[in-house]
Design an enzyme around this catalytic site. Sequence first.
Site, PDB file in Angstrom:
ATOM      1  N   LYS A 253      -6.220   3.863   8.404  1.00 56.98           N
ATOM      2  CA  LYS A 253      -5.226   4.808   7.895  1.00 56.98           C
ATOM      3  C   LYS A 253      -5.735   6.241   7.981  1.00 56.98           C
ATOM      4  O   LYS A 253      -4.990   7.154   8.340  1.00 56.98           O
ATOM      5  CB  LYS A 253      -4.850   4.449   6.451  1.00 56.98           C
TER       6      LYS A 253
ATOM      7  N   SER B 197       0.820  -1.210   0.000  1.00 52.05           N
ATOM      8  CA  SER B 197       0.000   0.000   0.000  1.00 52.05           C
ATOM      9  C   SER B 197       0.852   1.257   0.000  1.00 52.05           C
ATOM     10  O   SER B 197       0.337   2.343   0.212  1.00 52.05           O
ATOM     11  CB  SER B 197      -0.951   0.022   1.201  1.00 52.05           C
TER      12      SER B 197
END
Length: 160
Positions: A94, A51
């Site tokens: 996140k 990611s």
Amino acid sequence: MKESAHLAISWLRSNAKKYHLTNAFGSFDLLDNTDIHLHFPAGAVTKDGPSAGVTIVTCLASLFSGRLVRSDVAMTGEITLRGLVLPVGGIKDKVLAAHRAGLKQVIIPQRNEKDLEEIPSNVRQDLSFVTASCLDEVLNAAFDGGFAVKTRPGLVNSKL
């Protein structure tokens, strides 16, 4: 992480002229007479899955352009060799981490836009979101004033 770093460097090398990125010697071949060492310390968070591609590209674009990335931006997303931004997992966590850190803008893959519904509304109101489908959009959002592409007149961009 290793694959993300290789993809980032490959994409930047193939787009160095487009973004006018040069190494310390002024060469568009970013690795000509240049050595890059990327180190990602483990820290307290495990790295479970790709990611970081957009972040690595942005960091290296900053290095080779001499421009600073905005200090209030968080980002996540994986990349392809063609510069597409792929969806990732863990968007809610996140975004909440970015909010706790006091950041103001979060860049996420466009295909993760639906995941923003899971984020509490008070957090969503405090942040601005950029949904990116390609690295051009990521770089334009990450740098103050965008990240200008150096084009030559008369050239036609091709998808081939």
